[in-house]
Design a protein around this motif. Structure first.
Motif, PDB file in Angstrom:
ATOM      1  N   THR A 215      30.984  42.557  36.223  1.00  8.87           N
ATOM      2  CA  THR A 215      31.063  44.017  36.295  1.00  8.87           C
ATOM      3  C   THR A 215      31.999  44.456  37.412  1.00  8.87           C
ATOM      4  O   THR A 215      32.866  45.323  37.217  1.00  8.87           O
ATOM      5  N   ALA A 216      31.841  43.854  38.597  1.00  6.73           N
ATOM      6  CA  ALA A 216      32.676  44.233  39.731  1.00  6.73           C
ATOM      7  C   ALA A 216      34.147  43.920  39.468  1.00  6.73           C
ATOM      8  O   ALA A 216      35.043  44.715  39.795  1.00  6.73           O
TER       9      ALA A 216
ATOM     10  N   ASP B 176      39.003  42.101  46.161  1.00  6.29           N
ATOM     11  CA  ASP B 176      40.294  42.446  46.760  1.00  6.29           C
ATOM     12  C   ASP B 176      41.313  41.325  46.571  1.00  6.29           C
ATOM     13  O   ASP B 176      42.480  41.566  46.241  1.00  6.29           O
ATOM     14  N   VAL B 177      40.879  40.098  46.786  1.00  4.65           N
ATOM     15  CA  VAL B 177      41.790  38.958  46.657  1.00  4.65           C
ATOM     16  C   VAL B 177      42.286  38.811  45.225  1.00  4.65           C
ATOM     17  O   VAL B 177      43.463  38.533  44.981  1.00  4.65           O
TER      18      VAL B 177
ATOM     19  N   VAL C  61      40.276  43.476  36.803  1.00  2.00           N
ATOM     20  CA  VAL C  61      40.566  42.049  36.909  1.00  2.00           C
ATOM     21  C   VAL C  61      40.054  41.370  35.639  1.00  2.00           C
ATOM     22  O   VAL C  61      38.865  41.445  35.328  1.00  2.00           O
ATOM     23  N   PRO C  62      40.913  40.706  34.871  1.00  2.00           N
ATOM     24  CA  PRO C  62      40.468  40.044  33.639  1.00  2.00           C
ATOM     25  C   PRO C  62      39.613  38.822  33.938  1.00  2.00           C
ATOM     26  O   PRO C  62      39.784  38.160  34.970  1.00  2.00           O
TER      27      PRO C  62
ATOM     28  N   ARG D 109      40.768  34.961  54.378  1.00  2.00           N
ATOM     29  CA  ARG D 109      39.696  35.954  54.436  1.00  2.00           C
ATOM     30  C   ARG D 109      38.307  35.333  54.321  1.00  2.00           C
ATOM     31  O   ARG D 109      37.320  36.023  54.084  1.00  2.00           O
ATOM     32  N   GLY D 110      38.252  34.000  54.485  1.00  2.00           N
ATOM     33  CA  GLY D 110      36.958  33.344  54.611  1.00  2.00           C
ATOM     34  C   GLY D 110      36.348  32.801  53.338  1.00  2.00           C
ATOM     35  O   GLY D 110      35.176  32.418  53.331  1.00  2.00           O
ATOM     36  N   LEU D 111      37.130  32.720  52.248  1.00  2.00           N
ATOM     37  CA  LEU D 111      36.596  32.235  50.975  1.00  2.00           C
ATOM     38  C   LEU D 111      37.300  30.951  50.556  1.00  2.00           C
ATOM     39  O   LEU D 111      38.509  30.821  50.700  1.00  2.00           O
ATOM     40  N   LEU D 112      36.541  30.021  50.019  1.00  2.00           N
ATOM     41  CA  LEU D 112      37.092  28.796  49.445  1.00  2.00           C
ATOM     42  C   LEU D 112      36.975  28.904  47.931  1.00  2.00           C
ATOM     43  O   LEU D 112      35.885  28.866  47.364  1.00  2.00           O
ATOM     44  N   LEU D 113      38.125  29.088  47.270  1.00  2.00           N
ATOM     45  CA  LEU D 113      38.176  29.225  45.814  1.00  2.00           C
ATOM     46  C   LEU D 113      38.891  28.014  45.216  1.00  2.00           C
ATOM     47  O   LEU D 113      39.444  27.188  45.922  1.00  2.00           O
TER      48      LEU D 113
END
Length: 461
Positions: free
Chosen positions: A375-376, A454-455, A382-383, A413-417
């Motif tokens: 949802t967000a 945001d990313v 964002v697809p 920004r502190g995230l590991l994707l």
């Protein structure tokens, strides 16, 4: 390019902080390790490559010098520069995000696919299962097929949660999916045999096959899963994840399931069905297994590491009798077996109903997390790719450069994707970010949701 020279899959990002020579060396190294370049391929001269890429010859010379020092290429006097057959020290510098069991920084929130909701395991039930398992008397016999009670518990689990009716003696305990692939390759295949794998797909399985000396051929995947019509002739095994394709998240359509089984029977190959999270569907009931449709040509693999925790170190295999016998013979020769302790703990969790209760909580929790995340993202335009299932989703991107940029920004920004690039056995043909939502607490996921959106919604620079 001159006559006999190989076209190079190189794209340089002049906005990146990485020096162009390093980017070029990385791209050529990746092409060689991924199979696009092979031993004996002739490379363009540094001058010709510089002109082709629009860079100075200093850049191409530095890249070639680095690769020569590492053993990837060799210069032949009066002939040119060639890719070597067997580099003495192959070092991959592909800019990938490390997998969930190689998370290196405690300062990053890991949103990676493949991580289970271990936090949700009821601690009282966990302690009770381990205490009960410890009451089991030590055994002097190595149960190569697995503990009788474990095999019975898995048969009950498969019937109750996956609709597969099998006798307990048709189940083999394994040390997990990758370990099972290693056993299958050793027991059934010979060096040089051809194995088809999904592209993109599960690279640990790919590496397990390759280490056995097997030739791996990628097979295209789309929104309906693996394309059986693109499987080449002569394969011995097709490895796939039909319930929830890893990593793109689609399901193998009914028509393609029938087509795949028909081809397996006609061409005489085995289908290895990796059902790594098949219990986790939120839109419909879990999809029927290929093993239920065609038990004569399908090897079914499952694992406890996604529905419970890797701590147990166990999984299961259901296969045709000939395959089961070959695997058991390999285990006897190699002296291997799955962890009896992990098997016994699973038995106790199942015996007292704790496994069923955990799976119900797990489906409810991850369904809610996925719904909130989707949802967000969609509200931010964002697809999102993937079925309403599992513990991760995929956000498609326009290019590999864009993928690397988002991964780097996420780290800042502190995230590991996780990027799709590392899930390709060959040169990546699509780009995107795989977002896992099971490995952290719900509170943490909510806290970082704004940053994640945001990313992922940033427009390309």
């Amino acid at each position: 390019m001159g006559h006999g020279e190989t076209a190079l899959p190189v794209t340089l990002d002049r906005d990146s902080g990485v020096p162009l020579a390093v980017q070029l060396a990385d791209a050529l190294r990746e092409a060689a390790s991924g199979g696009h370049l092979r031993g004996g391929d002739r490379l363009p001269s540094t001058r010709a490559l510089a002109a082709s890429l629009g860079v100075s010859r200093t850049v191409t010379s530095a890249a070639y010098e680095q690769l020569h020092a590492e053993g990837w290429i060799v210069g032949r006097h009066g002939s040119g520069t060639y890719v070597t057959t067997s580099p003495p020290a192959p070092v991959s510098r592909r800019p990938v995000v490390m997998g969930p069991d190689h998370v290196s920084s405690p300062d990053l929130v890991a949103l990676l696919p493949g991580m289970p909701w271990a936090e949700g395991i009821d601690r009282a039930a966990w302690r009770r299962a381990w205490r009960a398992a410890a009451d089991t008397p030590p055994s002097a016999v190595a149960e190569r097929a697995g503990l009788v009670a474990y095999r019975a518990a898995i048969a009950e689990h498969l019937l109750r949660h996956r609709g597969l009716d099998v006798a307990p003696n048709s189940v083999l305990a394994t040390a997990g999916t990758t370990a099972a692939v290693v056993e299958l390759a050793a027991a059934l295949l010979r060096p040089g045999d051809l194995v088809a794998v999904e592209e993109p797909g599960y690279q640990r399985a790919v590496e397990a096959f390759r280490r056995a000396g097997v030739r791996v051929v990628p097979v295209e995947v789309d929104s309906e899963g693996l394309r059986p019509d693109t499987i080449p002739d002569g394969v011995r095994v097709v490895y796939c994840s039909p319930a929830h394709q890893y990593p793109l998240g689609g399901r193998l359509s009914a028509a393609r399931r029938v087509e795949l089984v028909d081809r397996a029977r006609t061409d005489g190959f085995l289908v290895v069905e990796d059902d790594y999270d098949g219990e986790l569907r939120y839109d419909v009931a879990p999809l029927p297994l290929l093993a239920a449709l065609a038990p004569d040509v399908v090897v079914h693999l499952g694992t406890t590491s996604k529905i419970l925790t890797p701590t147990l170190g166990v999984g299961w295999m259901v296969a045709p009798p000939g395959v089961t016998a070959a695997v058991l013979a390999y285990r006897e020769d190699a002296g291997t077996r799955a962890s009896p302790a992990g098997q016994q703990v699973f038995v106790e969790l199942a015996r007292h109903g704790d496994l069923g209760r955990h799976l119900r909580r797990l489906r409810r929790e991850l369904s809610e997390r996925r719904s909130g995340l989707v949802t967000a993202l969609r509200e931010a335009d964002v697809p999102v790719l993937g079925d309403d299932a599992g513990a991760h989703l995929v956000v498609p991107l326009e290019s590999a450069d864009e993928e690397r940029r988002r991964l780097a920004l996420a780290r800042e920004r502190g995230l590991l994707l996780d990027g799709l690039a590392r899930h390709f056995a060959g040169i990546p043909t699509s780009a995107g970010i795989a977002v896992g939502y099971a490995g952290c607490s719900r509170e943490t996921l909510q806290d970082v949701l704004g940053v994640l959106v945001d990313v992922l919604r940033l427009t390309r620079r």
